[in-house]
Design a protein around this motif. Structure first.
Motif, PDB file in Angstrom:
ATOM      1  N   TRP A  73       0.840  -1.287  -0.080  1.00  0.00           N
ATOM      2  CA  TRP A  73       0.098   0.025   0.025  1.00  0.00           C
ATOM      3  C   TRP A  73       0.887   1.225   0.042  1.00  0.00           C
ATOM      4  O   TRP A  73       2.280   1.142   0.276  1.00  0.00           O
ATOM      5  CB  TRP A  73      -0.884   0.155   1.255  1.00  0.00           C
ATOM      6  CG  TRP A  73      -0.578  -0.058   2.636  1.00  0.00           C
ATOM      7  CD1 TRP A  73      -0.454  -1.267   3.378  1.00  0.00           C
ATOM      8  CD2 TRP A  73       0.447   0.859   3.327  1.00  0.00           C
ATOM      9  NE1 TRP A  73       0.364  -1.127   4.620  1.00  0.00           N
ATOM     10  CE2 TRP A  73       0.666   0.274   4.526  1.00  0.00           C
ATOM     11  CE3 TRP A  73       0.645   2.259   3.145  1.00  0.00           C
ATOM     12  CZ2 TRP A  73       1.297   1.094   5.640  1.00  0.00           C
ATOM     13  CZ3 TRP A  73       1.156   2.976   4.238  1.00  0.00           C
ATOM     14  CH2 TRP A  73       1.693   2.273   5.223  1.00  0.00           C
ATOM     15  N   VAL A  74       0.199   2.460  -0.490  1.00  0.00           N
ATOM     16  CA  VAL A  74       0.831   3.797  -0.252  1.00  0.00           C
ATOM     17  C   VAL A  74      -0.006   4.806   0.484  1.00  0.00           C
ATOM     18  O   VAL A  74      -0.997   4.739   0.413  1.00  0.00           O
ATOM     19  CB  VAL A  74       0.943   4.017  -1.712  1.00  0.00           C
ATOM     20  CG1 VAL A  74       1.683   5.476  -1.727  1.00  0.00           C
ATOM     21  CG2 VAL A  74       2.205   3.380  -2.642  1.00  0.00           C
ATOM     22  N   TRP A  75       0.753   5.519   1.299  1.00  0.00           N
ATOM     23  CA  TRP A  75       0.032   6.417   1.930  1.00  0.00           C
ATOM     24  C   TRP A  75       0.556   7.766   1.606  1.00  0.00           C
ATOM     25  O   TRP A  75       1.810   7.911   1.298  1.00  0.00           O
ATOM     26  CB  TRP A  75       0.424   6.334   3.416  1.00  0.00           C
ATOM     27  CG  TRP A  75      -0.381   7.666   4.195  1.00  0.00           C
ATOM     28  CD1 TRP A  75      -1.635   7.697   4.700  1.00  0.00           C
ATOM     29  CD2 TRP A  75       0.142   8.849   4.537  1.00  0.00           C
ATOM     30  NE1 TRP A  75      -1.848   8.911   5.444  1.00  0.00           N
ATOM     31  CE2 TRP A  75      -0.666   9.759   5.240  1.00  0.00           C
ATOM     32  CE3 TRP A  75       1.461   9.387   4.400  1.00  0.00           C
ATOM     33  CZ2 TRP A  75      -0.385  10.725   5.890  1.00  0.00           C
ATOM     34  CZ3 TRP A  75       1.768  10.720   4.853  1.00  0.00           C
ATOM     35  CH2 TRP A  75       0.685  11.339   5.700  1.00  0.00           C
ATOM     36  N   ASP A  76      -0.146   8.669   0.953  1.00  0.00           N
ATOM     37  CA  ASP A  76       0.247   9.843   0.078  1.00  0.00           C
ATOM     38  C   ASP A  76       0.072  11.047   1.081  1.00  0.00           C
ATOM     39  O   ASP A  76      -0.993  11.247   1.412  1.00  0.00           O
ATOM     40  CB  ASP A  76      -0.289  10.030  -1.087  1.00  0.00           C
ATOM     41  CG  ASP A  76       0.204  11.033  -1.923  1.00  0.00           C
ATOM     42  OD1 ASP A  76       1.019  11.869  -1.642  1.00  0.00           O
ATOM     43  OD2 ASP A  76      -0.058  11.002  -3.328  1.00  0.00           O
ATOM     44  N   THR A 113      -3.325  -1.212   5.741  1.00  0.00           N
ATOM     45  CA  THR A 113      -4.214  -0.669   4.754  1.00  0.00           C
ATOM     46  C   THR A 113      -3.540   0.700   4.306  1.00  0.00           C
ATOM     47  O   THR A 113      -3.788   1.125   3.107  1.00  0.00           O
ATOM     48  CB  THR A 113      -5.533  -0.365   4.859  1.00  0.00           C
ATOM     49  OG1 THR A 113      -5.737   0.366   5.996  1.00  0.00           O
ATOM     50  CG2 THR A 113      -6.222  -1.929   5.162  1.00  0.00           C
ATOM     51  N   GLY A 114      -2.838   1.451   5.074  1.00  0.00           N
ATOM     52  CA  GLY A 114      -2.469   2.544   4.706  1.00  0.00           C
ATOM     53  C   GLY A 114      -3.265   3.800   5.022  1.00  0.00           C
ATOM     54  O   GLY A 114      -3.120   4.837   4.590  1.00  0.00           O
ATOM     55  N   GLU A 115      -4.433   3.464   5.479  1.00  0.00           N
ATOM     56  CA  GLU A 115      -5.625   4.347   5.751  1.00  0.00           C
ATOM     57  C   GLU A 115      -5.453   5.389   6.854  1.00  0.00           C
ATOM     58  O   GLU A 115      -4.818   4.886   7.897  1.00  0.00           O
ATOM     59  CB  GLU A 115      -6.888   3.852   5.860  1.00  0.00           C
ATOM     60  CG  GLU A 115      -7.703   2.994   4.836  1.00  0.00           C
ATOM     61  CD  GLU A 115      -8.775   2.406   5.108  1.00  0.00           C
ATOM     62  OE1 GLU A 115      -9.898   3.113   5.385  1.00  0.00           O
ATOM     63  OE2 GLU A 115      -8.828   1.083   5.121  1.00  0.00           O
ATOM     64  N   THR A 116      -5.500   6.507   6.782  1.00  0.00           N
ATOM     65  CA  THR A 116      -5.483   7.620   7.996  1.00  0.00           C
ATOM     66  C   THR A 116      -6.414   7.161   9.378  1.00  0.00           C
ATOM     67  O   THR A 116      -7.401   7.219   8.809  1.00  0.00           O
ATOM     68  CB  THR A 116      -5.567   8.931   7.380  1.00  0.00           C
ATOM     69  OG1 THR A 116      -4.321   9.167   6.635  1.00  0.00           O
ATOM     70  CG2 THR A 116      -5.253   9.731   8.677  1.00  0.00           C
ATOM     71  N   ILE A 117      -5.939   7.167  10.362  1.00  0.00           N
ATOM     72  CA  ILE A 117      -6.785   7.024  11.549  1.00  0.00           C
ATOM     73  C   ILE A 117      -7.218   8.448  12.175  1.00  0.00           C
ATOM     74  O   ILE A 117      -8.290   8.686  12.367  1.00  0.00           O
ATOM     75  CB  ILE A 117      -6.173   5.917  12.453  1.00  0.00           C
ATOM     76  CG1 ILE A 117      -5.950   4.582  11.729  1.00  0.00           C
ATOM     77  CG2 ILE A 117      -6.996   5.860  13.638  1.00  0.00           C
ATOM     78  CD1 ILE A 117      -5.106   3.799  12.849  1.00  0.00           C
ATOM     79  N   TRP A 118      -6.074   9.096  12.366  1.00  0.00           N
ATOM     80  CA  TRP A 118      -6.419  10.544  13.109  1.00  0.00           C
ATOM     81  C   TRP A 118      -5.053  11.271  12.501  1.00  0.00           C
ATOM     82  O   TRP A 118      -4.059  10.846  12.338  1.00  0.00           O
ATOM     83  CB  TRP A 118      -6.487  10.435  14.429  1.00  0.00           C
ATOM     84  CG  TRP A 118      -5.631   9.822  15.242  1.00  0.00           C
ATOM     85  CD1 TRP A 118      -5.803   8.703  16.102  1.00  0.00           C
ATOM     86  CD2 TRP A 118      -4.440  10.401  15.845  1.00  0.00           C
ATOM     87  NE1 TRP A 118      -4.480   8.591  16.790  1.00  0.00           N
ATOM     88  CE2 TRP A 118      -3.938   9.609  16.525  1.00  0.00           C
ATOM     89  CE3 TRP A 118      -3.644  11.662  15.439  1.00  0.00           C
ATOM     90  CZ2 TRP A 118      -2.423   9.699  17.168  1.00  0.00           C
ATOM     91  CZ3 TRP A 118      -2.416  12.105  16.107  1.00  0.00           C
ATOM     92  CH2 TRP A 118      -1.908  11.024  17.098  1.00  0.00           C
ATOM     93  N   SER A 119      -5.291  12.534  12.679  1.00  0.00           N
ATOM     94  CA  SER A 119      -4.163  13.344  12.609  1.00  0.00           C
ATOM     95  C   SER A 119      -4.148  14.708  13.525  1.00  0.00           C
ATOM     96  O   SER A 119      -5.347  14.876  13.829  1.00  0.00           O
ATOM     97  CB  SER A 119      -4.017  13.951  11.141  1.00  0.00           C
ATOM     98  OG  SER A 119      -5.198  14.660  10.710  1.00  0.00           O
ATOM     99  N   LYS A 664       5.371  10.334  -0.166  1.00  0.00           N
ATOM    100  CA  LYS A 664       4.586   8.991   0.348  1.00  0.00           C
ATOM    101  C   LYS A 664       5.216   8.131   1.030  1.00  0.00           C
ATOM    102  O   LYS A 664       6.650   8.109   1.369  1.00  0.00           O
ATOM    103  CB  LYS A 664       4.333   8.277  -1.061  1.00  0.00           C
ATOM    104  CG  LYS A 664       3.543   9.215  -2.125  1.00  0.00           C
ATOM    105  CD  LYS A 664       3.418   8.676  -3.233  1.00  0.00           C
ATOM    106  CE  LYS A 664       2.614   9.261  -4.552  1.00  0.00           C
ATOM    107  NZ  LYS A 664       2.601   8.637  -5.864  1.00  0.00           N
ATOM    108  N   LEU A 665       4.653   7.300   1.778  1.00  0.00           N
ATOM    109  CA  LEU A 665       5.066   6.144   2.558  1.00  0.00           C
ATOM    110  C   LEU A 665       4.751   4.891   1.785  1.00  0.00           C
ATOM    111  O   LEU A 665       3.576   4.798   1.289  1.00  0.00           O
ATOM    112  CB  LEU A 665       4.696   6.089   3.893  1.00  0.00           C
ATOM    113  CG  LEU A 665       4.875   7.132   5.023  1.00  0.00           C
ATOM    114  CD1 LEU A 665       3.999   6.917   6.275  1.00  0.00           C
ATOM    115  CD2 LEU A 665       6.529   7.292   5.091  1.00  0.00           C
ATOM    116  N   THR A 666       5.732   4.093   1.358  1.00  0.00           N
ATOM    117  CA  THR A 666       5.220   2.827   0.545  1.00  0.00           C
ATOM    118  C   THR A 666       5.774   1.722   1.477  1.00  0.00           C
ATOM    119  O   THR A 666       6.879   1.571   1.595  1.00  0.00           O
ATOM    120  CB  THR A 666       6.353   2.890  -0.859  1.00  0.00           C
ATOM    121  OG1 THR A 666       6.072   4.048  -1.446  1.00  0.00           O
ATOM    122  CG2 THR A 666       5.985   1.582  -1.764  1.00  0.00           C
TER     123      THR A 666
END
Length: 673
Positions: A73-76, A113-119, A664-666
């Motif tokens: 997954w990739v987090w952008d 999954t790379g989904e954001t939980i909180w920020s 990104k984080l890959t």
């Protein structure tokens, strides 16, 4: 526990008899416990553990299946305006945490999954708007308070915030209300307030006297949050006034200030005599912009520092200038110096210490010895007993060139470790230059004829110098040796250190600047022009776009820290097309030169050394190497070039390798049918 010494150089002048005595003292030491942080596939610190080894004992990914890795997954971070990709994520209790973008958002991410939980984002201030290194955030810190996970972050505006690790909410009872609109009622400490300078909460300190920020995370040692910092001097070489980068310690539960360590010692403090001309009153920097390491068992934090203001001229600050360009061991309970070592006296080469020191327990003469090793731009691995500060191998004070710049008074000697051997170029000789063909070598000789070059610690030159040269070459230069994008890694089970480095020469030319009416009275009573403006700088290029040096251009060196011996080295990446396709080199058997531009983000696992590099055409790859020999075990193409950090974690029985690829984080993992 503070060690008494008349000067930092006393440490350098140890002899073999003294070392033998020190080893006997260590005979009763029990083997130290490995620093917690990566057990069970976790990654709690920027460097994996507080020893900053970047090691994990996970072994699901190994030599047999490495080339089956694929993008999971990739987090952008584009929505956070992220660009630099310098934050190494932490994996803690089933959640990934990172910081992103110039606002340095704290982000919690689903590791599967790379989904954001909180920020979380800090409110805007003029301090943030002015700040440098905004998008340079390297990570965050973690600890537990009353059984509750807490994330700690330093912002570009120099606030410390504590957040609940599960919810992202500011920690109740931590710090006090910041008198700036938009800040939460709790969870924040204004770090500028504890530095001892006039300031206001919105604008910070008076910009006429400097500015302070941070690019590295804090580190939690026991119950203390230790705060480093960074200054602006590397960007704005415009004045001799600056704020000292003092080190701060806070209670991790309440945010109460516990102590402050003065990196620029005042009257009555150890090292004050190394600041002549009363420069301690108005100059500074000496920040610890590199990450910190810690010995949790002994309660010691290890602080690497950079040089004092200015980076390339110090005529107004004669003396050795403690604690600039040093490694400082501080007792976290008291904030007192345990020991220190100054790696560069009166630094005017920009040899700021760029990476966290690495802590290992090694075997010497049948005894377990706790060491700390600091790798540097100058391609030395300075190595000490991390408890006492005594050099593991002798460090000798050797004569170095004097400066031809009016008013500059350099130290007559600098410390040279006798072991381990340097891991990359130091200074410049003709023998080090490109030699693919006699013609290319001759053209390179003509290029460097414009410059004054020589050994390590070759000083900068000024305009209209008597040598008639364009500038003085500093080798290694700004991107030489070890630098910010290539922290070392280590295997604590074997005591082997892996250092990534590259060859480089930079130049600086100084010119008279107007400071305090343009004149400064030096300690001898004469008046000299102050050389502070840098109208010319850069790195030296070879002929036709080729590297000026013989290969390898960048490398990984394995050093056995049990003996101080080099075991092997390998180039980083593969020979670039600009070399392979060069018209003057056709038909030649060119060895692997390494790609040359990037150094190698690395992590070490139970089974292999993993690092990032480039193929000949610039394609980004992830490589695996045998830890004992350096032999390549495999490579796999990845979406983009990785920089700075690399980490690995085990989540729900699956191992991931995390790459920092720009915004990104890959996440890479094994292919599944």
């Amino acid at each position: 526990m503070e060690t008494s010494r008349s000067s930092s150089r006393a440490v350098s002048r140890c002899n073999s008899a003294f070392l033998a005595c020190a080893m006997l003292t260590l005979a009763s030491l029990a083997a130290a416990q490995s620093s917690p942080g990566t057990a069970n596939g976790e990654w709690h610190y920027l460097g994996g553990d507080s020893h900053h080894t970047r090691y994990s004992d996970v072994d699901q990914i190994n030599a047999e299946n490495f080339e089956a890795l694929e993008e999971a997954w990739v987090w952008d971070g584009a929505s956070f305006n992220a660009a630099s990709g310098r934050s190494t994520p932490s994996y803690i209790d089933g959640i990934l945490y990172t910081v992103a973008g110039p606002r340095r958002h704290v982000v919690a991410i689903d590791p599967a999954t790379g989904e954001t939980i909180w920020s979380y984002r800090e409110p805007n201030t003029a301090r943030w708007e002015y700040s440098m290194r905004k998008d340079y955030g390297k990570g965050l810190a973690y600890s537990k308070v009353d059984g509750r996970g807490v994330i700690y972050i330093i912002s570009p505006a120099f606030f410390l915030t504590a957040l609940d690790a599960k919810t992202g909410e500011p920690l109740e009872g931590f710090g006090k209300k910041v008198p700036v609109e938009g800040f939460p009622d709790t969870g924040v400490v204004d770090l500028v307030a504890d530095l001892g300078h006039d300031y206001d909460a919105y604008n910070g300190v008076d910009l006429e006297t400097g500015y302070i920020t941070s690019s590295s995370p804090p580190i939690v040692v026991g119950d203390v949050v230790v705060i480093g910092n960074s200054a602006e001097q590397g960007y704005n070489q415009s004045r001799i006034e600056n704020i000292p980068g003092d080190i701060l310690g806070y209670d991790k539960k309440t945010g109460e200030l516990l102590w402050k360590f003065n990196v620029l010692p005042g009257p009555g403090e150890f090292g004050h005599e190394t600041w002549e001309n009363d420069a301690w009153e108005w100059t500074g920097d000496i920040s610890s912009w590199a990450p910190l390491s810690a010995d949790q068992e002994r309660g010691i934090v290890y602080v690497p520092t950079n040089g004092a203001t200015l980076d390339f001229y110090g005529g107004f600050r004669p003396g050795d200038n403690l604690f600039s360009t040093s490694l400082i061991a501080i007792d976290v309970k008291t904030g007192k110096r345990v020991w220190h070592f100054q790696m560069v006296h009166h630094d005017i080469w920009n040899f700021d210490t760029p990476t966290a020191p690495v802590l290992l327990d090694v075997q010497m003469d049948g005894k377990t010895v706790p060491i700390v090793v600091q790798v540097t731009k100058q391609a030395f691995a300075y190595t000490f007993n991390r408890e006492t500060g005594e050099p593991i191998w002798p460090i000798e004070e050797r004569p170095v060139p004097a400066s031809p710049v009016p008013g500059e008074m350099l130290s007559k000697t600098q410390p040279f470790p006798t072991k381990p051997a340097p891991y990359d170029n130091q200074g410049l000789t003709e023998d080090a230059l490109i030699n693919f063909t006699p013609e290319l070598r001759q053209r390179m000789l003509e290029i460097i004829e414009e410059y004054e070059y020589g050994p390590l610690f070759n000083p900068p030159l000024h305009q209209a110098n008597s040598k008639g040269k364009k500038a003085g070459l500093l080798c290694p230069g700004d991107i030489g040796g070890v630098n910010i994008d290539g922290p070392a890694a280590a295997d604590p089970t074997t005591g082997i250190l892996y250092v990534t480095s590259r060859k480089d020469c930079s130049y600086r030319i100084l010119a008279p600047g107007v400071i305090r009416d343009g004149l400064l009275e030096d300690p001898t009573g004469t008046t000299v022009s102050d050389y502070v403006v840098i109208p010319g700088y850069g790195s030296v290029q070879g002929p036709d776009g080729l590297n000026m040096f013989k290969p390898p251009y960048s490398r990984i060196t394995a050093i056995d820290m049990n003996t101080g011996d080099h075991l092997w080295w390998i180039p980083v990446g593969e020979t670039p097309d600009r070399v392979l396709n060069h018209p003057d080199l056709q038909g030649m058997d060119i060895p692997n030169t390494g790609y040359g531009v990037p150094v190698a983000p690395m992590t070490v696992t139970k089974t292999m050394l993993i690092y990032a590099g480039n193929g000949s055409d610039g394609t980004a790859y992830l490589y695996a190497a045998d830890k004992a020999t350096g032999k390549q075990l495999g490579r796999v193409e990845v979406p983009a070039q990785s920089r700075y950090g690399m980490m690995t974690y085990l989540h729900e029985g699956k191992q991931y390798i995390m790459l920092l690829t720009g915004s990104k984080l890959t996440a890479m993992a094994l292919y599944e049918e």
